[in-house]
Scaffold this active site. Structure first.
Site, PDB file in Angstrom:
ATOM      1  CG  ASP A 133      -2.791   4.062  -1.514  1.00 27.52           C
ATOM      2  OD1 ASP A 133      -3.587   4.032  -2.462  1.00 27.52           O
ATOM      3  OD2 ASP A 133      -2.673   3.126  -0.694  1.00 27.52           O
ATOM      4  CB  SER A 181      -0.948  -0.039   1.204  1.00 29.06           C
ATOM      5  OG  SER A 181      -1.834   1.024   1.123  1.00 29.06           O
ATOM      6  CG  HIS A 182       0.284   3.749   3.300  1.00 25.26           C
ATOM      7  ND1 HIS A 182      -0.602   2.720   3.500  1.00 25.26           N
ATOM      8  CD2 HIS A 182       0.848   3.977   4.508  1.00 25.26           C
ATOM      9  CE1 HIS A 182      -0.583   2.348   4.766  1.00 25.26           C
ATOM     10  NE2 HIS A 182       0.296   3.086   5.402  1.00 25.26           N
ATOM     11  CG  ASP A 196      -2.833  -0.512  -2.547  1.00 27.63           C
ATOM     12  OD1 ASP A 196      -2.736   0.618  -2.032  1.00 27.63           O
ATOM     13  OD2 ASP A 196      -3.442  -1.448  -2.015  1.00 27.63           O
ATOM     14  CG  ASP A 235      -6.170   0.788  -1.189  1.00 27.61           C
ATOM     15  OD1 ASP A 235      -5.284   1.661  -1.035  1.00 27.61           O
ATOM     16  OD2 ASP A 235      -6.183  -0.284  -0.546  1.00 27.61           O
ATOM     17  NE  ARG A 236      -4.022   3.982   2.959  1.00 29.15           N
ATOM     18  CZ  ARG A 236      -3.503   4.156   4.150  1.00 29.15           C
ATOM     19  NH1 ARG A 236      -3.040   5.339   4.505  1.00 29.15           N
ATOM     20  NH2 ARG A 236      -3.420   3.160   5.004  1.00 29.15           N
ATOM     21  CE  LYS A 290      -7.618   1.855   1.994  1.00 31.33           C
ATOM     22  NZ  LYS A 290      -7.330   0.628   2.752  1.00 31.33           N
TER      23      LYS A 290
HETATM   24  C1  G16 Z   1      -5.069  -0.611   5.479  1.00 33.34           C
HETATM   25  C2  G16 Z   1      -6.462  -1.067   5.771  1.00 33.34           C
HETATM   26  C3  G16 Z   1      -7.292   0.071   6.291  1.00 33.34           C
HETATM   27  C4  G16 Z   1      -6.636   0.753   7.461  1.00 33.34           C
HETATM   28  C5  G16 Z   1      -5.220   1.138   7.105  1.00 33.34           C
HETATM   29  C6  G16 Z   1      -4.438   1.628   8.287  1.00 33.34           C
HETATM   30  O1  G16 Z   1      -5.075   0.274   4.416  1.00 33.34           O
HETATM   31  O2  G16 Z   1      -7.089  -1.607   4.640  1.00 33.34           O
HETATM   32  O3  G16 Z   1      -8.525  -0.447   6.664  1.00 33.34           O
HETATM   33  O4  G16 Z   1      -7.356   1.874   7.833  1.00 33.34           O
HETATM   34  O5  G16 Z   1      -4.527   0.029   6.604  1.00 33.34           O
HETATM   35  O6  G16 Z   1      -4.319   0.593   9.206  1.00 33.34           O
HETATM   36  P1  G16 Z   1      -3.435   0.743  10.495  1.00 33.34           P
HETATM   37  O7  G16 Z   1      -4.007   1.919  11.245  1.00 33.34           O
HETATM   38  O8  G16 Z   1      -3.623  -0.559  11.205  1.00 33.34           O
HETATM   39  O9  G16 Z   1      -2.025   1.019  10.051  1.00 33.34           O
HETATM   40  P2  G16 Z   1      -3.981   0.160   3.262  1.00 33.34           P
HETATM   41  O10 G16 Z   1      -4.306   1.270   2.319  1.00 33.34           O
HETATM   42  O11 G16 Z   1      -2.648   0.310   3.966  1.00 33.34           O
HETATM   43  O12 G16 Z   1      -4.164  -1.211   2.710  1.00 33.34           O
END
Ligand code: G16
Length: 543
Positions: free
Chosen positions: A277, A113-114, A279, A281-282, A376
């Site tokens: 971000d 992800s990010h 991937d 999704d954000r 998302k």
């Molecule tokens: C993932 C999850 C999200 C979550 C985020 C942050 O997003 O899919 O539901 O809000 O991580 O999680 P944490 O607070 O546990 O770091 P992504 O975009 O990183 O896949």
């Protein structure tokens, strides 16, 4: 060609977190590390003969070699077909879309992800099921248990096809189809949004700047915004996916997307700014000199959803993660639909969406989505905003201010203490957990505690229970302090402190966010000793 059964030994710590398994690239590239985890997923899946699997990633370092390994392992396990994005590229929402549209049994998404990429950065993998959504905790727990006892993995000795050419290829008798990374997804977007109205908006001279952050949204943004919708060339910046994201941190928030923020706060700012971000999704939406908080964005999309073709029929319900502000709750109540409060993690929305209980979902961590897929979706959120801007003719800041005037403003901020030592962070959370119930009714500064607990969620569809999901201190005026440990970091522990204060009076909607929240931050510090225990004088990131 033959199938090799390779002897292996378990790697410790292959436990999926908030969103799949995320580790340093160096850990993932150890011989057998990825193979073990994929074997554990395939073992947990059971019979896969005749089934279709989708595979793609965000283009980060190790994406392509990882896909080669997965394709050869899929062939060894009897999948009939694997669909792979061209060049190995598929955004997380695109994987979800392709799984659903092409009847696949699931998909493997290669992304952290990010989190930063490159040889010294992070890598990740997660499994999504046949509804297109992240596997539920029961599945990821089973995968983790399987990793602990693995003695072998199975892989074909055939070579996987190159990923550059579209078409159908074979790997040890299994069909490998290299698909266009964007086409299925773009077609779905065309069904949901009024592309004619958005096209007319761009034709009228409306200007947008979309920051792809050198991650996977670039190809989607180029094809949809500049290609299908006629936004001028140059609308998309940093639109070419790079293995190390250009050295940046592809997280669409005001801190990491500082270049976009500077553009949007300049005198000649475009009408709207957006970023996505690693991937895709954000999303972050920025008006002229105004960044829209993700919690407000969810509430605003919900309040205006019927202006958009795909949501004309109205909403069945709204869902938000617990730390996300309560702005959406007020919209749900005005619409007369339920608002669900789930733990952090998109996987918790899946059942609500599948059961038709919620139509829109969102999180404070820059995530918004809907029933159209089970992830998302960053580009979807930007299109939703563009559709609203096109049909209302109003600028972003007017839409936001009118929303606050109608519903009140939820001042909101998240303070992250990143990569702190794990032991003191865990000890702090344990102490908070032990003492939290006793806070009920306490007077803290100008506030009185109405509810204090360690958040626990019972899924209304399957009655599964997720406990220990974060310390929640809710005041009688609705203000909240939330503390939890991140489940996506790869270094030590990351403590997240979420602060929220409601203000109904429109004359007080232009105050400084951090000043408004300072009394709550002081109470949080007094209760947790976070600064002393993390050895930090303040948060590393404030969003
Ligand atoms: C993932 C999850 C999200 C979550 C985020 C942050 O997003 O899919 O539901 O809000 O991580 O999680 P944490 O607070 O546990 O770091 P992504 O975009 O990183 O896949």
């Amino acid at each position: 060609m033959s199938i090799d059964t390779v002897a292996t030994t378990p790697f410790a710590g292959q436990r999926p977190g908030t969103s799949g398994l995320r580790k340093k690239v160096s850990e993932f590239m150890q011989p057998g590390y990825l193979e073990n985890f994929v074997q554990a997923i395939f073992d947990t899946l059971g019979a896969v003969h005749g089934k279709t699997l989708v595979v793609g990633g965000d283009g980060r370092y190790f994406n392509r070699p990882a896909i080669g390994i997965i394709v050869r392992m899929a062939a060894a396990h009897g999948f009939a077909r694997v669909l792979v994005g061209q060049h190995g590229i598929l955004s997380t929402p695109a994987v979800s879309c392709v799984i659903r549209q092409r009847g696949a049994c699931g998909g493997l998404i290669l992304s952290a992800s990010h989190n930063p990429g490159g040889p010294d950065g992070d890598f990740g993998i997660k499994y999504n099921g046949d509804n297109g959504g992240p596997a539920p905790e029961t599945f990821t727990d089973a995968v983790y248990h399987a990793t602990a006892t693995l003695a072998h993995y199975r892989i074909s000795d055939d070579s996987a096809p190159a990923l550059a050419t579209l078409g159908s290829f074979a790997c040890d008798g299994m069909q490998v189809e290299i698909i266009d990374s964007v086409a299925d997804y773009a077609a779905l977007m065309g069904e949901l949004f009024d592309f004619d109205a958005i096209r007319a908006l761009f034709a009228s001279g409306f200007r947008m700047r979309f920051d792809g952050m050198h991650a996977v949204s670039g190809p989607y943004a180029h094809a949809i915004f500049e290609g299908l919708l006629g936004a001028s060339a140059g609308t998309v910046i940093h639109g070419t996916p790079l293995e190390d994201f250009g050295g940046g941190h592809p997280d669409p928030n005001p801190v990491c997307a500082a270049e976009l923020m500077a553009i949007m706060f300049a005198a000649d700012a475009p009408d709207v700014g957006a970023a996505s971000d690693g991937d895709a999704d954000r999303n972050m939406i920025v008006g002229r000199a105004l960044a829209v908080t993700p919690s407000d964005s969810l509430a605003i999309l919900a309040a205006n959803a019927t202006l958009v073709p795909g949501y004309r029929a109205g909403l069945r319900g709204i869902a938000r993660s617990m730390p996300t502000s309560q702005a959406a709750d007020l919209v749900a109540s005005a619409l007369g639909v339920p608002c669900f409060e789930t733990p952090t993690g998109w996987k918790y929305f899946g059942n609500l969406l599948d059961a038709g209980m919620a139509t829109l979902c969102g999180e404070e961590s820059y995530g918004t989505g809907s029933t159209h897929i089970r992830e998302k979706d960053g580009v979807w959120a930007v299109l939703f905003w563009l559709n609203l801007l096109a049909v209302t003719g109003k600028p972003v800041d007017t839409i936001v201010r009118e929303h606050w005037a109608r519903f009140g403003r939820h001042y909101y901020s998240r303070h992250d203490y990143e990569a702190v030592a794990s032991a003191p962070a865990a000890a702090m959370m344990a102490e908070l957990r032990a003492g939290v119930a006793a806070l009920a009714g306490a007077r803290l500064g100008d506030f009185t505690v109405a509810l204090a607990d360690d958040f626990s969620y019972t899924d209304p569809v399957d009655q599964s229970v997720a406990s220990g999901q974060g310390i929640r201190i809710v005041m009688t005026d609705g203000s909240r302090i939330v503390l939890r440990l991140s489940g996506t970091g790869t270094e030590g522990a990351t403590v997240r402190l979420y602060l929220e204060k409601y203000e109904a009076d429109a004359a007080r909607h232009d105050l400084d966010v951090q000043q408004v929240l300072a009394p709550l931050a002081a109470i949080a510090e007094q209760l947790s000793g976070l600064r002393a225990r993390s050895g930090r004088s303040g948060p590393t990131v404030v969003t």
